[in-house]
Design a protein around this motif. Sequence first.
Motif, mmCIF file in Angstrom:
data_model
loop_
_atom_site.group_PDB
_atom_site.id
_atom_site.type_symbol
_atom_site.label_atom_id
_atom_site.label_comp_id
_atom_site.label_asym_id
_atom_site.label_seq_id
_atom_site.Cartn_x
_atom_site.Cartn_y
_atom_site.Cartn_z
ATOM 1 N N GLY A 272 0.773 -1.230 0.000
ATOM 2 C CA GLY A 272 0.000 0.000 0.000
ATOM 3 C C GLY A 272 0.803 1.278 0.000
ATOM 4 O O GLY A 272 0.236 2.365 0.077
ATOM 5 N N ALA A 273 2.146 1.174 -0.103
ATOM 6 C CA ALA A 273 2.979 2.374 -0.014
ATOM 7 C C ALA A 273 2.928 3.216 -1.278
ATOM 8 O O ALA A 273 3.126 4.437 -1.222
ATOM 9 C CB ALA A 273 4.424 1.998 0.297
ATOM 10 N N ILE A 274 2.672 2.586 -2.424
ATOM 11 C CA ILE A 274 2.688 3.289 -3.709
ATOM 12 C C ILE A 274 1.365 3.069 -4.430
ATOM 13 O O ILE A 274 0.894 1.938 -4.548
ATOM 14 C CB ILE A 274 3.828 2.788 -4.622
ATOM 15 C CG1 ILE A 274 5.182 2.812 -3.887
ATOM 16 C CG2 ILE A 274 3.887 3.619 -5.904
ATOM 17 C CD1 ILE A 274 5.654 4.176 -3.488
ATOM 18 N N ARG A 275 0.778 4.143 -4.913
ATOM 19 C CA ARG A 275 -0.352 4.044 -5.840
ATOM 20 C C ARG A 275 0.192 4.381 -7.211
ATOM 21 O O ARG A 275 0.555 5.530 -7.487
ATOM 22 C CB ARG A 275 -1.479 5.006 -5.452
ATOM 23 C CG ARG A 275 -2.622 5.011 -6.471
ATOM 24 C CD ARG A 275 -3.737 5.947 -6.072
ATOM 25 N NE ARG A 275 -4.493 5.449 -4.930
ATOM 26 C CZ ARG A 275 -5.519 6.082 -4.380
ATOM 27 N NH1 ARG A 275 -5.902 7.267 -4.870
ATOM 28 N NH2 ARG A 275 -6.153 5.566 -3.359
ATOM 29 N N TRP A 276 0.239 3.378 -8.084
ATOM 30 C CA TRP A 276 0.857 3.564 -9.397
ATOM 31 C C TRP A 276 0.033 4.494 -10.275
ATOM 32 O O TRP A 276 -1.192 4.486 -10.231
ATOM 33 C CB TRP A 276 1.044 2.220 -10.096
ATOM 34 C CG TRP A 276 1.917 1.272 -9.322
ATOM 35 C CD1 TRP A 276 1.533 0.146 -8.654
ATOM 36 C CD2 TRP A 276 3.321 1.415 -9.093
ATOM 37 N NE1 TRP A 276 2.595 -0.434 -8.030
ATOM 38 C CE2 TRP A 276 3.729 0.326 -8.287
ATOM 39 C CE3 TRP A 276 4.280 2.340 -9.498
ATOM 40 C CZ2 TRP A 276 5.044 0.141 -7.870
ATOM 41 C CZ3 TRP A 276 5.595 2.164 -9.081
ATOM 42 C CH2 TRP A 276 5.961 1.077 -8.289
ATOM 43 N N ALA A 277 0.733 5.288 -11.058
ATOM 44 C CA ALA A 277 0.066 6.208 -11.984
ATOM 45 C C ALA A 277 -0.704 5.413 -13.032
ATOM 46 O O ALA A 277 -0.261 4.348 -13.475
ATOM 47 C CB ALA A 277 1.097 7.118 -12.662
#
Length: 300
Positions: A272-277
């Motif tokens: 959950g650390a990164i929400r991909w573009a």
Amino acid sequence: MTEATPAKTDARFADRAFVALQLCLPTRWLSLLVFKLTQLRAPRFKNALIRLFLRGYTIDLSEAEFDDIERYDSFNHFFTRALKPGARPMPGNAQAFVSPVDGTISQFGTISEDRIIQAKGHSFSLYDLLPGDADAGDFVGGEFCTIYLAPYNYHRIHMPIDGRLAHWNYVPGRLFSVNAATARALPNLFTRNERLNARFDTPAGPVALSMVGALFVGSLETVWSGRVTPPHLRHASDGGPYTTMQPVALARGAEMGRFNMGSTVILLAARGAIRWAQDIAPGQPVRLGATLGNWRRAGA
């Protein structure tokens, strides 16, 4: 986004033949030879080598620190050239998780338990990627992004987010090519190859960056340890992980290392650390500083 479960591979006969050839080659010796050749400073030799390279690849030297090849001491100096200040501005969004390199996105997405997608039909374990890291489990179910650097790309590696180095280690291994053909045909490619793994404490939690060596990659180097390879070892006398004598804190966009010749970088982040573009995809070229996604503060 990458599917969690790999399907049948896309490997072609030519891909498998290329892998079979590599299995027969003395890849460490060849890579060391390339390293020594690229270090030669004889002006006529290094200039001829640079001109030959420029005929084979389209490279924009206008953004390089020096656009005159005479100013490079060796082919390696040219190959690991610096950029002009401001050539890769960071985005204004402080939450942007950025590409650490110029390259092509190979795969990205969510890690399925401990499995990371290599190519269609192939995955590998993050524990095999990060051997000796007692905290590798922090990335189970987390996020990953693999970026391939072709020979024509800029070959310095920068930080995707502000970070403080927690520890790093060198993992000996083979030196297979990491191009798309080999990734399609050779299982566990990135865990077979030599690599340098670095783990950082960041506002988004732990982030790891793996610099994967490859055929003809003559050198792996970091800003805190200097040159790590060559020599290309078969076995590490002490696999680490290592911590530095002095704290190493690097801002987003700061240089953290470099390759000689093409290779691959693998980024890992916690669940959950990164929400991909939404506008990134496998096979897409990216440049240093391009937004890969937005990071989320650890514990938020």
